[in-house]
Design a protein around this motif. Structure first.
Motif, PDB file in Angstrom:
ATOM      1  N   MET A   1      45.105  34.693  50.339  1.00 15.73           N
ATOM      2  CA  MET A   1      44.703  33.998  51.125  1.00 15.73           C
ATOM      3  C   MET A   1      45.882  32.775  50.932  1.00 15.73           C
ATOM      4  O   MET A   1      45.899  31.684  52.522  1.00 15.73           O
ATOM      5  CB  MET A   1      43.756  33.117  50.048  1.00 15.73           C
ATOM      6  N   ASN A   2      46.367  32.071  50.031  1.00 18.65           N
ATOM      7  CA  ASN A   2      47.208  31.333  50.606  1.00 18.65           C
ATOM      8  C   ASN A   2      48.486  31.615  51.903  1.00 18.65           C
ATOM      9  O   ASN A   2      48.569  30.889  52.461  1.00 18.65           O
ATOM     10  CB  ASN A   2      48.875  31.287  49.102  1.00 18.65           C
ATOM     11  N   GLU A   3      48.545  32.753  52.082  1.00 23.54           N
ATOM     12  CA  GLU A   3      49.833  32.967  52.894  1.00 23.54           C
ATOM     13  C   GLU A   3      48.509  33.160  54.254  1.00 23.54           C
ATOM     14  O   GLU A   3      49.104  32.433  55.254  1.00 23.54           O
ATOM     15  CB  GLU A   3      50.041  34.885  52.700  1.00 23.54           C
ATOM     16  N   ALA A   4      47.190  33.892  54.184  1.00 25.30           N
ATOM     17  CA  ALA A   4      47.195  33.398  55.422  1.00 25.30           C
ATOM     18  C   ALA A   4      46.745  31.580  56.503  1.00 25.30           C
ATOM     19  O   ALA A   4      46.489  31.210  56.757  1.00 25.30           O
ATOM     20  CB  ALA A   4      45.505  33.623  55.726  1.00 25.30           C
ATOM     21  N   MET A   5      46.782  30.916  55.078  1.00 22.12           N
ATOM     22  CA  MET A   5      46.500  29.380  54.678  1.00 22.12           C
ATOM     23  C   MET A   5      48.168  28.887  55.859  1.00 22.12           C
ATOM     24  O   MET A   5      47.762  27.526  56.446  1.00 22.12           O
ATOM     25  CB  MET A   5      46.019  29.082  53.696  1.00 22.12           C
ATOM     26  N   GLU A   6      48.586  29.333  55.293  1.00 24.86           N
ATOM     27  CA  GLU A   6      50.000  28.712  55.709  1.00 24.86           C
ATOM     28  C   GLU A   6      50.666  29.374  56.856  1.00 24.86           C
ATOM     29  O   GLU A   6      50.896  28.415  57.624  1.00 24.86           O
ATOM     30  CB  GLU A   6      50.994  29.359  54.821  1.00 24.86           C
ATOM     31  N   GLU A   7      49.498  29.939  57.482  1.00 19.98           N
ATOM     32  CA  GLU A   7      49.666  30.381  58.764  1.00 19.98           C
ATOM     33  C   GLU A   7      48.816  29.700  59.768  1.00 19.98           C
ATOM     34  O   GLU A   7      48.993  29.953  61.286  1.00 19.98           O
ATOM     35  CB  GLU A   7      49.220  31.659  59.388  1.00 19.98           C
ATOM     36  N   MET A   8      47.962  29.106  59.514  1.00 24.11           N
ATOM     37  CA  MET A   8      46.719  28.958  60.243  1.00 24.11           C
ATOM     38  C   MET A   8      47.271  27.683  60.442  1.00 24.11           C
ATOM     39  O   MET A   8      47.965  26.827  60.394  1.00 24.11           O
ATOM     40  CB  MET A   8      45.449  27.892  59.700  1.00 24.11           C
ATOM     41  N   ASP A   9      47.090  26.282  61.876  1.00 26.68           N
ATOM     42  CA  ASP A   9      47.038  25.823  62.491  1.00 26.68           C
ATOM     43  C   ASP A   9      46.018  25.191  62.338  1.00 26.68           C
ATOM     44  O   ASP A   9      44.970  25.499  61.587  1.00 26.68           O
ATOM     45  CB  ASP A   9      47.759  25.302  64.660  1.00 26.68           C
ATOM     46  N   GLU A  10      46.229  23.318  63.059  1.00 31.14           N
ATOM     47  CA  GLU A  10      45.274  22.913  62.472  1.00 31.14           C
ATOM     48  C   GLU A  10      43.582  23.230  62.771  1.00 31.14           C
ATOM     49  O   GLU A  10      42.943  23.057  62.881  1.00 31.14           O
ATOM     50  CB  GLU A  10      44.886  21.438  63.014  1.00 31.14           C
ATOM     51  N   LYS A  11      43.649  23.591  64.161  1.00 32.14           N
ATOM     52  CA  LYS A  11      42.305  24.589  64.784  1.00 32.14           C
ATOM     53  C   LYS A  11      41.956  25.466  64.090  1.00 32.14           C
ATOM     54  O   LYS A  11      40.556  25.533  64.045  1.00 32.14           O
ATOM     55  CB  LYS A  11      43.162  25.350  66.792  1.00 32.14           C
ATOM     56  N   GLU A  12      42.377  26.019  64.146  1.00 33.99           N
ATOM     57  CA  GLU A  12      42.379  28.114  62.960  1.00 33.99           C
ATOM     58  C   GLU A  12      41.938  26.799  61.122  1.00 33.99           C
ATOM     59  O   GLU A  12      40.427  27.405  61.153  1.00 33.99           O
ATOM     60  CB  GLU A  12      43.072  28.889  62.654  1.00 33.99           C
ATOM     61  N   PHE A  13      42.443  26.433  61.479  1.00 32.26           N
ATOM     62  CA  PHE A  13      42.282  25.573  59.562  1.00 32.26           C
ATOM     63  C   PHE A  13      40.661  25.279  59.844  1.00 32.26           C
ATOM     64  O   PHE A  13      40.026  25.480  59.325  1.00 32.26           O
ATOM     65  CB  PHE A  13      42.698  24.758  59.088  1.00 32.26           C
ATOM     66  N   LYS A  14      40.135  24.047  61.006  1.00 33.02           N
ATOM     67  CA  LYS A  14      38.963  23.528  60.938  1.00 33.02           C
ATOM     68  C   LYS A  14      38.107  24.399  61.031  1.00 33.02           C
ATOM     69  O   LYS A  14      36.942  24.369  60.967  1.00 33.02           O
ATOM     70  CB  LYS A  14      38.857  22.631  61.782  1.00 33.02           C
ATOM     71  N   TYR A  15      38.350  25.702  61.987  1.00 36.26           N
ATOM     72  CA  TYR A  15      37.486  26.761  62.124  1.00 36.26           C
ATOM     73  C   TYR A  15      36.728  27.698  61.018  1.00 36.26           C
ATOM     74  O   TYR A  15      35.893  27.956  60.843  1.00 36.26           O
ATOM     75  CB  TYR A  15      37.661  27.930  62.907  1.00 36.26           C
ATOM     76  N   VAL A  16      37.918  27.773  60.071  1.00 43.99           N
ATOM     77  CA  VAL A  16      37.519  28.193  58.688  1.00 43.99           C
ATOM     78  C   VAL A  16      36.666  27.833  57.472  1.00 43.99           C
ATOM     79  O   VAL A  16      35.317  27.944  57.514  1.00 43.99           O
ATOM     80  CB  VAL A  16      38.707  29.264  58.521  1.00 43.99           C
ATOM     81  N   PHE A  17      37.441  26.544  58.117  1.00 42.16           N
ATOM     82  CA  PHE A  17      36.598  25.654  56.664  1.00 42.16           C
ATOM     83  C   PHE A  17      35.582  24.443  56.760  1.00 42.16           C
ATOM     84  O   PHE A  17      35.818  23.498  57.048  1.00 42.16           O
ATOM     85  CB  PHE A  17      38.531  24.788  55.987  1.00 42.16           C
ATOM     86  N   THR A  18      34.543  24.994  57.303  1.00 42.31           N
ATOM     87  CA  THR A  18      33.852  24.851  58.046  1.00 42.31           C
ATOM     88  C   THR A  18      32.385  24.318  56.824  1.00 42.31           C
ATOM     89  O   THR A  18      32.273  24.890  56.165  1.00 42.31           O
ATOM     90  CB  THR A  18      32.730  25.329  59.082  1.00 42.31           C
ATOM     91  N   MET A  19      31.674  22.729  56.967  1.00 40.30           N
ATOM     92  CA  MET A  19      30.696  22.790  55.926  1.00 40.30           C
ATOM     93  C   MET A  19      29.805  23.714  55.816  1.00 40.30           C
ATOM     94  O   MET A  19      29.857  23.901  54.255  1.00 40.30           O
ATOM     95  CB  MET A  19      30.089  21.031  57.528  1.00 40.30           C
ATOM     96  N   GLY A  20      29.621  24.729  56.570  1.00 45.49           N
ATOM     97  CA  GLY A  20      28.601  25.876  56.574  1.00 45.49           C
ATOM     98  C   GLY A  20      29.378  26.457  55.083  1.00 45.49           C
ATOM     99  O   GLY A  20      28.533  26.929  54.662  1.00 45.49           O
ATOM    100  N   ARG A  21      30.860  26.819  55.361  1.00 48.02           N
ATOM    101  CA  ARG A  21      31.583  27.670  54.808  1.00 48.02           C
ATOM    102  C   ARG A  21      31.472  26.812  53.158  1.00 48.02           C
ATOM    103  O   ARG A  21      31.145  27.632  52.299  1.00 48.02           O
ATOM    104  CB  ARG A  21      32.347  27.660  55.188  1.00 48.02           C
ATOM    105  N   PHE A  22      31.188  25.735  52.884  1.00 49.61           N
ATOM    106  CA  PHE A  22      31.262  25.566  51.955  1.00 49.61           C
ATOM    107  C   PHE A  22      29.739  25.497  51.584  1.00 49.61           C
ATOM    108  O   PHE A  22      30.213  25.216  50.301  1.00 49.61           O
ATOM    109  CB  PHE A  22      31.648  23.872  51.581  1.00 49.61           C
TER     110      PHE A  22
END
Length: 392
Positions: A1-22
């Motif tokens: 998971m840490n490696e995946a987050m390291e590779e994410m840009d801002e757009k990808e990060f916001k796409y994954v960590f949405t209010m729905g996901r939380f």
């Protein structure tokens, strides 16, 4: 998971960590499909990378998970003896790292002292250094919240002064400690004396920027950074520039250390201007803020070469270029100052006229006068403001 987050840009990060996901995470905790302890550890990593990437992520604040964490912090704090201190500290750090809204009331007065305990750990081990870094990064995200100095001042001073003597913190941790303290200035200008003269903020910021400038790969091509996580040194440098802007907005106390800082900012800009546009933008914004707040002496305008350096931006003639806009604003402010006569004596008057002529001749010699005029016509804002530049 840490490696995946390291590779994410801002757009990808916001796409994954949405209010729905939380909200989904909250539901899994509620149904006991996910242990809260595991969720907290995972979400701490999310918050850590969010801060490292300097991403504004408001989705957490409006989620059910945020409300659950808030209630847990209050409930767990009331248990006292029964409380698992390690889990409670992780919970407080997680909440501070993920949130964008200001923390208020009972949650604030619980979270800050709890995280400061971790930050005060002076054990010399890599594990401790990492824990302290995460704690201070979490504190740096506590921005405009109102709370008493008794809750933090002695402790954060101790953290900063201990590092100044023993250099025990990582660069990110040290910057974060300063960010937490300087953000308190907006509500409490009594901190100025401590920040400026006791802890020497400007001197320390200048020293750190000089060191970071040596560490960043300034020749990296822009294509190479697309979709990649920023190098940690560059992120820390960006955070220094951002907090310096805040400092000069709210702090009126000055000393002789400022001129060296301004010269350092110019050198950072010259290194960053071609391949690191996010850094060059922050340098220009810093100079614009400092100039607008009267932090630069008249003779300092020319001595550190800010005008010469920033004029390079005017070659970027696209109208959506934010740097061009900010350079024009910077020139507007300098122009106004060089036209002012605030009870100057003959020596100051002569100095002002000489600097005005020096800048005018530079613009004329390099052909910037026509360039500024054309940009002045292009930006509607400048037409509405009826700006008169130095050469008029």
């Amino acid at each position: 998971m840490n490696e995946a987050m390291e590779e994410m840009d801002e757009k990808e990060f916001k796409y994954v960590f949405t209010m729905g996901r939380f909200d989904e995470t909250d539901e899994m905790i509620k149904e006991k499909k996910l242990f809260m302890e595991n969720a907290i550890l995972l979400l701490k990593h999310v918050g850590y990378f969010r801060e490292l990437k300097i991403i504004y992520l408001e989705s957490f604040d409006y989620s059910l998970l945020s409300e659950r964490m808030k209630e847990m912090i209050i409930d767990e704090n009331e248990k006292k003896e029964e409380m698992n201190e390690k889990i409670f500290t992780d919970l407080c750090e997680c909440y501070a790292l993920l949130g964008e809204d200001d923390i208020f009331g009972e949650v604030l007065s619980t979270v800050v002292p709890c995280i400061l305990k971790v930050a005060l750990n002076k054990e010399e081990s890599e594990e401790t250094r990492k824990e302290v870094e995460v704690a201070l990064l979490a504190l740096s995200n506590v921005r405009a919240s109102l709370f008493e100095k008794e809750l933090y001042l002695n402790e954060i001073k101790e953290v900063i002064q201990h590092h100044q003597e023993y250099h025990n913190l990582t660069r990110l941790a040290y910057q974060s400690a300063w960010m937490f303290l300087v953000y308190r200035l907006w509500d409490d200008n009594s901190l100025e004396e401590v920040i400026v003269n006791e802890l020497h903020f400007v001197r320390e910021a200048t020293k750190e920027l000089k060191e970071l400038t040596k560490c960043v790969n300034w020749k990296r091509e822009k294509e190479e950074e697309d979709g990649k996580v920023e190098r940690k040194e560059e992120v820390v440098l960006l955070r220094w520039l951002q907090i310096l802007k805040n400092y000069f907005c709210y702090c009126e106390l000055r000393n002789e250390e400022f001129s060296e800082l301004l010269g350092c900012i110019v050198r950072v800009y010259l290194a960053a201007k071609e391949n690191h546009r996010d850094v060059s933008k922050e340098c220009i914004l810093f100079a614009r803020t400092a100039e607008a707040n009267g932090n630069v002496k008249i003779d300092g305008i020319s001595s550190v070469g800010t005008v010469d350096a920033f004029l390079w931006e005017l070659h970027w003639k696209t109208l959506n270029n934010e740097n061009v806009y900010n350079v024009l604003e910077y020139l507007k402010t300098i122009s106004a100052r060089l036209r002012e006569k605030k009870g100057e004596d003959e020596m100051e008057e002569a100095k002002r006229k000489a600097i005005k002529m020096e800048i005018f001749e530079k613009m004329e010699e390099e052909g910037y006068e026509d360039m500024i005029t054309s940009l002045h016509e292009a930006f509607r804002f400048f037409i509405e403001e009826n700006i008169v530049f130095i050469y008029h």
